[in-house]
Motif scaffolding. Structure first.
Motif, PDB file in Angstrom:
ATOM      1  N   ASP A 139       0.860  -1.182   0.000  1.00 60.41           N
ATOM      2  CA  ASP A 139       0.000   0.000   0.000  1.00 60.41           C
ATOM      3  C   ASP A 139       0.894   1.229   0.000  1.00 60.41           C
ATOM      4  O   ASP A 139       2.110   1.111  -0.181  1.00 60.41           O
ATOM      5  CB  ASP A 139      -0.992  -0.012   1.176  1.00 60.41           C
ATOM      6  CG  ASP A 139      -0.334  -0.029   2.548  1.00 60.41           C
ATOM      7  OD1 ASP A 139       0.812   0.458   2.703  1.00 60.41           O
ATOM      8  OD2 ASP A 139      -0.980  -0.521   3.494  1.00 60.41           O
ATOM      9  N   ALA A 140       0.329   2.398   0.221  1.00 60.32           N
ATOM     10  CA  ALA A 140       1.090   3.652   0.152  1.00 60.32           C
ATOM     11  C   ALA A 140       2.006   3.875   1.355  1.00 60.32           C
ATOM     12  O   ALA A 140       2.769   4.832   1.379  1.00 60.32           O
ATOM     13  CB  ALA A 140       0.136   4.830   0.003  1.00 60.32           C
ATOM     14  N   SER A 141       1.950   3.004   2.344  1.00 61.82           N
ATOM     15  CA  SER A 141       2.783   3.169   3.544  1.00 61.82           C
ATOM     16  C   SER A 141       4.257   2.947   3.212  1.00 61.82           C
ATOM     17  O   SER A 141       4.591   2.189   2.312  1.00 61.82           O
ATOM     18  CB  SER A 141       2.363   2.169   4.617  1.00 61.82           C
ATOM     19  OG  SER A 141       1.005   2.325   4.935  1.00 61.82           O
ATOM     20  N   ARG A 142       5.083   3.598   3.980  1.00 64.45           N
ATOM     21  CA  ARG A 142       6.525   3.344   3.882  1.00 64.45           C
ATOM     22  C   ARG A 142       6.961   2.824   5.239  1.00 64.45           C
ATOM     23  O   ARG A 142       6.651   1.702   5.590  1.00 64.45           O
ATOM     24  CB  ARG A 142       7.250   4.599   3.461  1.00 64.45           C
ATOM     25  CG  ARG A 142       6.806   5.009   2.047  1.00 64.45           C
ATOM     26  CD  ARG A 142       7.848   5.725   1.309  1.00 64.45           C
ATOM     27  NE  ARG A 142       7.362   6.012  -0.043  1.00 64.45           N
ATOM     28  CZ  ARG A 142       8.025   6.702  -0.887  1.00 64.45           C
ATOM     29  NH1 ARG A 142       9.190   7.193  -0.570  1.00 64.45           N
ATOM     30  NH2 ARG A 142       7.552   6.919  -2.087  1.00 64.45           N
ATOM     31  N   LYS A 143       7.659   3.633   6.022  1.00 63.32           N
ATOM     32  CA  LYS A 143       8.084   3.189   7.351  1.00 63.32           C
ATOM     33  C   LYS A 143       6.997   3.402   8.401  1.00 63.32           C
ATOM     34  O   LYS A 143       7.090   2.877   9.498  1.00 63.32           O
ATOM     35  CB  LYS A 143       9.370   3.905   7.766  1.00 63.32           C
ATOM     36  CG  LYS A 143      10.565   3.508   6.931  1.00 63.32           C
ATOM     37  CD  LYS A 143      11.812   4.243   7.389  1.00 63.32           C
ATOM     38  CE  LYS A 143      12.955   4.039   6.424  1.00 63.32           C
ATOM     39  NZ  LYS A 143      14.118   4.824   6.769  1.00 63.32           N
ATOM     40  N   LEU A 153      -1.904  -4.315  -2.883  1.00 64.91           N
ATOM     41  CA  LEU A 153      -1.478  -5.701  -3.102  1.00 64.91           C
ATOM     42  C   LEU A 153      -2.678  -6.641  -3.029  1.00 64.91           C
ATOM     43  O   LEU A 153      -2.889  -7.462  -3.920  1.00 64.91           O
ATOM     44  CB  LEU A 153      -0.422  -6.111  -2.074  1.00 64.91           C
ATOM     45  CG  LEU A 153      -0.052  -7.595  -2.083  1.00 64.91           C
ATOM     46  CD1 LEU A 153       0.796  -7.927  -3.296  1.00 64.91           C
ATOM     47  CD2 LEU A 153       0.679  -7.978  -0.809  1.00 64.91           C
ATOM     48  N   PHE A 154      -3.454  -6.531  -1.969  1.00 72.22           N
ATOM     49  CA  PHE A 154      -4.607  -7.413  -1.807  1.00 72.22           C
ATOM     50  C   PHE A 154      -5.568  -7.267  -2.988  1.00 72.22           C
ATOM     51  O   PHE A 154      -6.017  -8.264  -3.572  1.00 72.22           O
ATOM     52  CB  PHE A 154      -5.342  -7.129  -0.494  1.00 72.22           C
ATOM     53  CG  PHE A 154      -6.553  -7.991  -0.334  1.00 72.22           C
ATOM     54  CD1 PHE A 154      -6.438  -9.281   0.145  1.00 72.22           C
ATOM     55  CD2 PHE A 154      -7.810  -7.525  -0.706  1.00 72.22           C
ATOM     56  CE1 PHE A 154      -7.564 -10.100   0.255  1.00 72.22           C
ATOM     57  CE2 PHE A 154      -8.929  -8.328  -0.604  1.00 72.22           C
ATOM     58  CZ  PHE A 154      -8.808  -9.621  -0.118  1.00 72.22           C
ATOM     59  N   SER A 173       7.179  -1.113  -5.224  1.00 70.69           N
ATOM     60  CA  SER A 173       7.517  -1.228  -3.807  1.00 70.69           C
ATOM     61  C   SER A 173       8.815  -0.489  -3.531  1.00 70.69           C
ATOM     62  O   SER A 173       9.700  -0.421  -4.392  1.00 70.69           O
ATOM     63  CB  SER A 173       7.667  -2.706  -3.433  1.00 70.69           C
ATOM     64  OG  SER A 173       7.845  -2.844  -2.043  1.00 70.69           O
ATOM     65  N   ILE A 174       8.915   0.059  -2.335  1.00 69.63           N
ATOM     66  CA  ILE A 174      10.132   0.724  -1.886  1.00 69.63           C
ATOM     67  C   ILE A 174      10.514   0.105  -0.556  1.00 69.63           C
ATOM     68  O   ILE A 174       9.658  -0.181   0.278  1.00 69.63           O
ATOM     69  CB  ILE A 174       9.909   2.241  -1.731  1.00 69.63           C
ATOM     70  CG1 ILE A 174       9.639   2.864  -3.102  1.00 69.63           C
ATOM     71  CG2 ILE A 174      11.102   2.902  -1.049  1.00 69.63           C
ATOM     72  CD1 ILE A 174       9.279   4.334  -3.050  1.00 69.63           C
ATOM     73  N   GLY A 175      11.802  -0.136  -0.373  1.00 64.96           N
ATOM     74  CA  GLY A 175      12.272  -0.717   0.876  1.00 64.96           C
ATOM     75  C   GLY A 175      13.778  -0.693   0.949  1.00 64.96           C
ATOM     76  O   GLY A 175      14.438  -0.029   0.147  1.00 64.96           O
TER      77      GLY A 175
END
Length: 183
Positions: A139-143, A153-154, A173-175
């Motif tokens: 989703d749009a969340s990061r940390k 994703l779902f 995705s970012i990580g």
């Protein structure tokens, strides 16, 4: 260091693997897939991006299993440089969060390289023919979680379960970058 996954290469075929799981069993593409598809997730224990999404990932994978989508999480980081990503800590994290999917160790990093994984988390959503249909984010969340963020994703994997096709528009995705072994 943060990294961003590339866009979806629609139709790319999933690469087989045979990896040891924290449950004491070996897991492969065939054992992980569901009748409607498979979600392959590259994660680790120490990454703040992964820590921020663990509960939602568990929720989504539980719900996706009910739609016929199998899931598997692969840890490919080098635990020599990142002890928190050791196999013992993988077992602890899987138990603590009640992972509803196999959590496996890619010690040689060959699977991460074969998939082109670049970050944790990195999501690969396949249809029933094991063709890539999603390479986006949870989703749009990061940390930090974003309240009310759509479940990208779902929703994408539910669409793949229904139609065999992923959404045309996907946000990568970012990580944290995969921690590669030094040669």
């Amino acid at each position: 260091m943060s990294a961003q996954a590339p866009v979806c290469d629609f139709g790319w075929k999933a690469v087989d693997f045979d990896l040891p799981g924290v449950d004491g069993r070996r897991h492969s593409l065939a054992s992980a897939r569901g009748p409607k598809g498979l979600l392959v997730v590259f994660i680790c224990n120490h990454c703040p991006y992964v820590r921020a999404i663990r509960e939602r990932l568990v929720r989504d994978c539980r719900e996706l299993a009910g739609l016929g989508i199998g899931s598997i999480a692969i840890m490919s980081n080098d635990p020599a440089d990142y002890p928190e990503d050791s196999f013992e800590n993988m077992q602890r994290v899987a138990a603590e969060f009640a992972f509803p999917f196999p959590y496996v160790h890619d010690e040689t990093q060959a699977v991460a390289k074969a998939y082109g994984a670049v970050c944790t988390p990195d999501f690969f959503g396949f249809n029933s023919a094991l063709e890539l249909q999603y390479r986006g984010r949870l989703d749009a969340s990061r940390k930090e979680p974003v309240p009310g963020a759509p479940r990208e994703l779902f929703d994408a994997m539910a669409q793949i379960a229904r139609t065999g096709k992923g959404p045309a528009e996907q946000s990568p995705s970012i990580g944290c970058s995969i921690k590669w072994k030094h040669a």
